[in-house]
Scaffold this motif. Structure first.
Motif, mmCIF file in Angstrom:
data_model
loop_
_atom_site.group_PDB
_atom_site.id
_atom_site.type_symbol
_atom_site.label_atom_id
_atom_site.label_comp_id
_atom_site.label_asym_id
_atom_site.label_seq_id
_atom_site.Cartn_x
_atom_site.Cartn_y
_atom_site.Cartn_z
ATOM 1 N N CYS A 10 0.852 -1.199 0.000
ATOM 2 C CA CYS A 10 0.000 0.000 0.000
ATOM 3 C C CYS A 10 0.881 1.239 0.000
ATOM 4 C CB CYS A 10 -0.922 0.018 1.214
ATOM 5 S SG CYS A 10 -1.889 1.557 1.357
ATOM 6 N N TYR A 12 0.575 4.724 0.875
ATOM 7 C CA TYR A 12 -0.378 5.529 1.642
ATOM 8 C C TYR A 12 0.128 6.970 1.665
ATOM 9 C CZ TYR A 12 -4.330 5.636 4.912
ATOM 10 O OH TYR A 12 -5.558 5.851 5.495
ATOM 11 N N ASP A 39 -9.423 7.135 9.802
ATOM 12 C CA ASP A 39 -9.391 6.490 8.485
ATOM 13 C C ASP A 39 -8.230 5.509 8.396
ATOM 14 O OD1 ASP A 39 -11.598 7.933 7.558
ATOM 15 O OD2 ASP A 39 -10.337 9.590 6.835
ATOM 16 N N ASN A 43 -8.572 1.604 7.523
ATOM 17 C CA ASN A 43 -7.932 1.152 6.286
ATOM 18 C C ASN A 43 -6.874 0.093 6.555
ATOM 19 O OD1 ASN A 43 -9.501 2.839 4.704
ATOM 20 N ND2 ASN A 43 -7.986 4.499 4.675
ATOM 21 N N ASP A 46 -8.523 -3.207 6.929
ATOM 22 C CA ASP A 46 -8.933 -3.748 5.636
ATOM 23 C C ASP A 46 -7.740 -4.200 4.805
ATOM 24 O OD1 ASP A 46 -11.656 -3.583 5.989
ATOM 25 O OD2 ASP A 46 -11.843 -1.591 5.117
ATOM 26 N N ILE A 237 -3.684 4.944 -1.675
ATOM 27 C CA ILE A 237 -4.677 5.705 -0.922
ATOM 28 C C ILE A 237 -4.246 7.171 -0.897
ATOM 29 C CG2 ILE A 237 -5.847 6.008 1.285
ATOM 30 C CD1 ILE A 237 -5.384 3.061 1.842
ATOM 31 N N ASN A 241 -8.492 10.253 1.382
ATOM 32 C CA ASN A 241 -9.065 8.945 1.694
ATOM 33 C C ASN A 241 -9.815 8.368 0.497
ATOM 34 O OD1 ASN A 241 -9.260 6.790 3.549
ATOM 35 N ND2 ASN A 241 -11.346 7.361 4.084
ATOM 36 N N LEU A 243 -9.323 5.671 -2.980
ATOM 37 C CA LEU A 243 -8.560 4.645 -3.667
ATOM 38 C C LEU A 243 -8.291 5.147 -5.079
ATOM 39 C CD1 LEU A 243 -7.445 1.695 -3.704
ATOM 40 C CD2 LEU A 243 -9.712 0.989 -4.522
ATOM 41 N N ILE A 257 -13.342 6.076 -0.136
ATOM 42 C CA ILE A 257 -13.278 4.813 0.600
ATOM 43 C C ILE A 257 -14.418 4.696 1.617
ATOM 44 C CG2 ILE A 257 -11.894 3.481 2.248
ATOM 45 C CD1 ILE A 257 -9.393 4.518 0.756
ATOM 46 N N LEU A 261 -12.827 -0.008 2.536
ATOM 47 C CA LEU A 261 -11.750 -0.276 1.580
ATOM 48 C C LEU A 261 -11.819 -1.699 1.035
ATOM 49 C CD1 LEU A 261 -9.183 0.563 0.111
ATOM 50 C CD2 LEU A 261 -7.880 -0.040 2.163
#
Length: 327
Positions: A10, A12, A39, A43, A46, A237, A241, A243, A257, A261
């Motif tokens: 990810c 981020y 968040d 996230n 998830d 991400i 927030n 995708l 999201i 997610l």
């Protein structure tokens, strides 16, 4: 043959804001909010369900976020391998709070001379890199030096290696520059210069993904037979927030999201867009390292075998393989 069919990384983005003005990057030009702790918590839960192993907290300059140590610490405690790259302007201030929470801590340094590095970064940060190395070592941290290579700074590799990384027992990561959108990175490296990088990458304490070199010699990703697996290996991400698909640099769509997610990523709409990874017109000739690195790790092809030795070398040196075993 595909080995892994779930996302492993990810990216981020904690903010797009940056306190540098690098000539080879346009992220700092974008207006941006900052991510929120609630968040991040949802996230990360998830991301674990989706099978992600590595969370890269990035930007912009991630240390501009005053809660960055909370985000990295939370991810680290949840068992993710954490990574963070900084220009070091704020690292001495945040070093104690980040201590022990970042598995792969990268300090950006692109020249052996202060004036040259600072000119390329648009701010005076060379001295902060040296100070950050000192502070990190005092705290028992093991940062890496991330060296973005252009034709004009190729000769500096040897000096940085000899005078900075080796005396401080740091890993030197060679990051070949890539083009995207309208960002100019100068003339591309010649085959002879790429061969030089390949040879340099075999030195002790140097990490270079050899597949990056081969991909450039092959002319990058080709949409007729794509090697890029950006959307199926990497979740991006945004600070808002969202995708972003199929990747940040060539993002076609953004999906809010809203705390869902896992449901969003596995939805038919997102998966149909993800299936276009490497096949969009702008994907032709792409060599963006942040998506090629995980792409080379999940599918057995010539790039997989070329990437494997350096990946094993780096993870053995850093000890991150131990973290993988405890997941």
């Amino acid at each position: 043959m595909r080995l892994v069919r779930h996302p492993v990384l990810c990216n981020y983005y904690v903010t797009y804001r940056c306190n540098a003005r690098c000539s080879f990057c346009d992220i700092w030009e974008k207006p941006s909010p900052y991510i929120q702790l609630a968040d991040v918590e949802q996230n990360l839960r998830d991301l674990r369900r989706l099978g992600v192993n590595v969370v890269d907290f990035t930007g912009g300059e991630p240390l501009l976020h005053r809660q960055i140590h909370e985000f990295v610490g939370l991810a680290h405690d949840m068992g993710f391998i954490t990574t963070l790259t900084t220009n070091c302007l704020l690292y001495p201030k945040y070093a104690e709070r980040l201590r022990g929470k970042v598995d792969m801590l990268h300090f950006s340094l692109d020249a052996s001379e202060k004036e040259v590095h600072d000119r390329g970064r648009g701010v005076a940060c060379f001295d902060f890199v040296l100070e950050s190395i000192r502070v990190a070592k005092e705290l028992g941290e093991r940062p890496d030096i991330l060296f973005t290579v252009f034709r004009e700074n190729l000769a500096d590799l040897e000096v940085v290696y000899r005078e900075i990384t080796q005396p401080n027992d740091l890993v030197l990561i060679i990051n070949p520059a890539f083009e995207y959108n309208s960002v100019e990175t100068g003339e591309q490296l010649t085959d002879a210069e790429l061969d030089y990088l390949s040879a340099f990458g075999k030195k002790k304490g140097v990490y270079l993904n050899e597949a990056f070199i081969q991909l450039r010699k092959d002319g990058g990703n080709h949409i007729a037979a794509p090697v890029c697996r950006a959307a199926s290996t990497t979740l991006v991400i945004s600070p808002s927030n969202e995708l972003v698909l199929p990747c940040y640099h060539l993002g076609e769509q953004k999906f809010p999201i809203n705390g869902e997610l896992h449901t969003l990523y596995t939805s038919g709409e997102v998966q149909r867009l993800a299936a276009l990874e490497g096949r969009l017109p702008q994907c032709e000739g792409c060599t963006i390292n942040c998506y090629m690195q995980p792409s080379f790790a999940v599918e057995v092809n010539k790039y997989f075998w070329q990437a494997l030795p350096s990946t094993l070398k780096y993870n053995f040196t850093k000890g991150t393989w131990k973290r993988m075993l405890t997941r």
